[in-house]
Design a protein around this motif. Structure first.
Motif, PDB file in Angstrom:
ATOM      1  N   SER A 242       0.248  -1.131   0.243  1.00  0.00           N
ATOM      2  CA  SER A 242       0.445   0.049   0.113  1.00  0.00           C
ATOM      3  C   SER A 242       0.860   1.667  -0.061  1.00  0.00           C
ATOM      4  N   GLN A 243       1.899   1.216   0.978  1.00  0.00           N
ATOM      5  CA  GLN A 243       2.439   2.299   0.336  1.00  0.00           C
ATOM      6  C   GLN A 243       2.873   2.674  -0.317  1.00  0.00           C
ATOM      7  N   THR A 244       3.730   1.766  -1.348  1.00  0.00           N
ATOM      8  CA  THR A 244       4.929   1.722  -2.645  1.00  0.00           C
ATOM      9  C   THR A 244       3.867   1.858  -3.482  1.00  0.00           C
ATOM     10  N   VAL A 245       2.657   1.345  -3.288  1.00  0.00           N
ATOM     11  CA  VAL A 245       1.428   1.873  -4.181  1.00  0.00           C
ATOM     12  C   VAL A 245       1.466   3.938  -3.929  1.00  0.00           C
ATOM     13  N   GLN A 246       1.433   3.713  -2.944  1.00  0.00           N
ATOM     14  CA  GLN A 246       0.947   5.758  -3.585  1.00  0.00           C
ATOM     15  C   GLN A 246       1.734   6.254  -2.856  1.00  0.00           C
ATOM     16  N   ARG A 247       2.808   5.956  -3.041  1.00  0.00           N
ATOM     17  CA  ARG A 247       4.161   6.485  -3.274  1.00  0.00           C
ATOM     18  C   ARG A 247       4.501   6.620  -5.053  1.00  0.00           C
ATOM     19  N   LEU A 248       4.134   5.861  -5.469  1.00  0.00           N
ATOM     20  CA  LEU A 248       3.682   5.908  -7.057  1.00  0.00           C
ATOM     21  C   LEU A 248       3.027   6.515  -7.428  1.00  0.00           C
ATOM     22  N   GLU A 249       1.560   6.657  -6.737  1.00  0.00           N
ATOM     23  CA  GLU A 249       0.672   7.670  -6.702  1.00  0.00           C
ATOM     24  C   GLU A 249       1.428   9.016  -6.354  1.00  0.00           C
ATOM     25  N   ARG A 250       1.450   9.598  -5.866  1.00  0.00           N
ATOM     26  CA  ARG A 250       2.698  10.441  -5.477  1.00  0.00           C
ATOM     27  C   ARG A 250       3.364  10.997  -6.863  1.00  0.00           C
ATOM     28  N   ARG A 251       4.076   9.673  -7.248  1.00  0.00           N
ATOM     29  CA  ARG A 251       4.621  10.545  -8.677  1.00  0.00           C
ATOM     30  C   ARG A 251       4.309  11.187  -9.713  1.00  0.00           C
ATOM     31  N   VAL A 252       3.232  10.132  -9.815  1.00  0.00           N
ATOM     32  CA  VAL A 252       2.446  10.419 -10.981  1.00  0.00           C
ATOM     33  C   VAL A 252       1.378  11.744 -10.862  1.00  0.00           C
ATOM     34  N   GLY A 253       1.010  11.659  -9.563  1.00  0.00           N
ATOM     35  CA  GLY A 253       0.014  12.942  -9.585  1.00  0.00           C
ATOM     36  C   GLY A 253      -0.901  12.673  -9.345  1.00  0.00           C
ATOM     37  N   ALA A 254      -1.398  11.249  -9.751  1.00  0.00           N
ATOM     38  CA  ALA A 254      -3.134  11.219 -10.182  1.00  0.00           C
ATOM     39  C   ALA A 254      -2.841   9.589  -9.029  1.00  0.00           C
ATOM     40  N   PRO A 255      -4.438   9.112  -8.756  1.00  0.00           N
ATOM     41  CA  PRO A 255      -4.527   7.563  -8.280  1.00  0.00           C
ATOM     42  C   PRO A 255      -4.234   6.874  -9.559  1.00  0.00           C
ATOM     43  N   LEU A 256      -4.041   5.295  -9.296  1.00  0.00           N
ATOM     44  CA  LEU A 256      -3.665   4.578  -9.973  1.00  0.00           C
ATOM     45  C   LEU A 256      -5.161   3.349  -9.858  1.00  0.00           C
ATOM     46  N   PHE A 257      -5.420   3.122  -8.436  1.00  0.00           N
ATOM     47  CA  PHE A 257      -6.534   2.315  -8.279  1.00  0.00           C
ATOM     48  C   PHE A 257      -7.976   2.910  -8.055  1.00  0.00           C
ATOM     49  N   GLU A 258      -8.502   2.032  -7.669  1.00  0.00           N
ATOM     50  CA  GLU A 258     -10.136   2.779  -7.851  1.00  0.00           C
ATOM     51  C   GLU A 258     -10.042   1.648  -6.340  1.00  0.00           C
ATOM     52  N   ARG A 259     -10.153   1.690  -4.984  1.00  0.00           N
ATOM     53  CA  ARG A 259     -10.270   0.914  -4.107  1.00  0.00           C
ATOM     54  C   ARG A 259     -11.650   1.232  -2.878  1.00  0.00           C
ATOM     55  N   THR A 260     -11.896   0.163  -3.092  1.00  0.00           N
ATOM     56  CA  THR A 260     -13.421  -0.100  -1.714  1.00  0.00           C
ATOM     57  C   THR A 260     -12.702  -1.376  -0.916  1.00  0.00           C
ATOM     58  N   SER A 261     -14.493  -1.155  -0.418  1.00  0.00           N
ATOM     59  CA  SER A 261     -14.233  -2.940   1.240  1.00  0.00           C
ATOM     60  C   SER A 261     -14.668  -4.141   0.628  1.00  0.00           C
ATOM     61  N   ARG A 262     -14.945  -3.713  -1.129  1.00  0.00           N
ATOM     62  CA  ARG A 262     -15.099  -5.184  -1.723  1.00  0.00           C
ATOM     63  C   ARG A 262     -13.702  -5.566  -3.478  1.00  0.00           C
ATOM     64  N   ARG A 263     -13.973  -4.479  -3.808  1.00  0.00           N
ATOM     65  CA  ARG A 263     -13.018  -4.504  -4.962  1.00  0.00           C
ATOM     66  C   ARG A 263     -11.362  -3.395  -5.509  1.00  0.00           C
ATOM     67  N   VAL A 264     -11.045  -3.469  -5.737  1.00  0.00           N
ATOM     68  CA  VAL A 264      -9.511  -2.816  -6.316  1.00  0.00           C
ATOM     69  C   VAL A 264      -9.656  -3.147  -7.925  1.00  0.00           C
ATOM     70  N   ARG A 265      -9.287  -1.927  -8.640  1.00  0.00           N
ATOM     71  CA  ARG A 265      -9.762  -1.998 -10.014  1.00  0.00           C
ATOM     72  C   ARG A 265      -8.768  -0.571 -10.131  1.00  0.00           C
ATOM     73  N   LEU A 266      -8.093  -0.791 -11.721  1.00  0.00           N
ATOM     74  CA  LEU A 266      -7.097  -0.049 -12.591  1.00  0.00           C
ATOM     75  C   LEU A 266      -8.089   1.335 -12.356  1.00  0.00           C
ATOM     76  N   THR A 267      -7.040   2.932 -12.291  1.00  0.00           N
ATOM     77  CA  THR A 267      -7.974   3.967 -13.099  1.00  0.00           C
ATOM     78  C   THR A 267      -7.848   3.449 -14.312  1.00  0.00           C
ATOM     79  N   GLU A 268      -8.123   4.955 -15.086  1.00  0.00           N
ATOM     80  CA  GLU A 268      -8.435   5.670 -16.484  1.00  0.00           C
ATOM     81  C   GLU A 268      -6.100   5.723 -16.496  1.00  0.00           C
ATOM     82  N   PRO A 269      -5.669   6.292 -15.714  1.00  0.00           N
ATOM     83  CA  PRO A 269      -4.101   6.756 -15.282  1.00  0.00           C
ATOM     84  C   PRO A 269      -3.351   5.227 -14.959  1.00  0.00           C
ATOM     85  N   GLY A 270      -3.659   4.306 -14.900  1.00  0.00           N
ATOM     86  CA  GLY A 270      -3.111   3.356 -13.928  1.00  0.00           C
ATOM     87  C   GLY A 270      -3.258   2.450 -15.290  1.00  0.00           C
TER      88      GLY A 270
END
Length: 327
Positions: free
Chosen positions: A34-62
């Protein structure tokens, strides 16, 4: 500067869409992923994954990032695998056996990746039949087998489940069950169920078609068949019924046979098997690629010849996207 774990964590999470499985593959904690992905998202400047209590999926930038870095990451992994193989002397021949259409297609998909990573290994394939499902292993004609479980043989090693194929019932076209949208395990007692000829363990036959239904009704064994083609020919001739995989329904169109899905029977499971005294670097390498490929390999078993009721989805052991995802 980009860290390798950031790219690796991103690609693996994009494949798994599950933080727990990603952490297991990478050998790190879920928090680290989780920390690694968050660090990468800060580098990119946009969320790469949508996270809910039931699933994880890629965003368009992802998705765009995966299209750009995924192929390069896999080339690096293949290069490292080749270097490791050269250092370990992984070369020679490897014969891979398989039972059934689903296993055969999966083996070919694995070989495509395996051949690029291990060019020093010449891979051959061998189709096996139910009547002699383990003979190729025990006779040395194959070193590893992708076959239908269960396998409970003291001289054989059973690997993890790689594929799950929905179960269907093959019935004659004029059968009372042919017009049904689905069948249940109790319906097995309504006709003779073909037995398996040859060296087939009793527990394997019992798993495919139990001798009694869940309610206790006796399932009558019909004539024995040594191959799938024989079984379907006899079903078409009105001599009985037989459980099969959805891959059979999608790709076979024997005259007079209709395939009806089960609603209360689990899927048919496939995985790797090898001799207890036959472990080698080649078998180990093939098993590793097979497990990796199973995470990605999702196949739609549909076909116009099978009919609407034969359509079904086959997913890998680890590839289910419907279970709750870790946040």
């Amino acid at each position: 500067m980009w860290e390798r774990l950031e790219i690796e964590g991103f690609v693996v999470l994009a494949e798994e869409l599950h933080f727990g499985r990603t952490a297991e593959r990478l050998g790190v904690s879920r928090a680290r992923v989780s920390q690694t992905v968050q660090r990468l998202e800060r580098r990119v400047g946009a969320p790469l994954f949508e996270r809910t209590s039931r699933r994880v999926r890629l965003t368009e930038p992802g998705r765009r990032l995966l299209e750009d870095v995924g192929p390069a990451y896999r080339r690096i992994e293949e290069g490292l695998a080749k270097a490791r193989a050269a250092a370990r002397g992984v070369e020679g021949e490897l014969t891979v056996g398989y039972l059934g259409g689903a296993a055969g297609e999966f083996v070919m998909a694995v070989i495509g990746v395996f051949g690029r990573r291990y060019p020093g290994i010449e891979v051959r394939i061998r189709e096996t039949q139910v009547a002699s499902m383990f003979d190729a292993l025990r006779g040395g004609e194959a070193q590893v087998l992708v076959t239908q479980f269960p396998v409970e043989e003291p001289d054989l090693v059973r690997g993890p489940v790689l594929l799950r194929v929905p179960r269907m019932l093959a019935v004659p076209a004029n059968h009372v069950l042919a017009g049904r949208e689905s069948v249940g395990a109790e319906d097995l007692a309504r006709d003779r169920v073909f037995a398996c000829a040859g060296h087939v363990p009793g527990y394997w036959q019992e798993h495919l078609a139990p001798s009694r239904t869940p309610a206790g009704a006796q399932v009558v064994r019909g004539r024995s068949a040594a191959t799938l083609a024989e079984t379907l020919a006899m079903v078409g001739a009105g001599q009985g019924i037989s459980p099969v995989g959805a891959d059979v329904a999608a790709h076979s169109a024997p005259p007079g046979v209709v395939f009806v899905p089960f609603v209360d029977a689990g899927p048919l499971e496939y995985g790797l098997v090898w001799r207890a005294d036959g472990h080698s670097a080649r078998v180990e390498a093939f098993a590793a690629v097979a497990q990796e490929r199973a995470r990605e390999w999702v196949r739609e078993w549909t076909g116009p010849r099978a009919g609407a009721r034969a359509g079904a989805r086959m997913k890998s052991e680890v590839g289910s996207r419907t279970e709750p995802a870790d946040r």
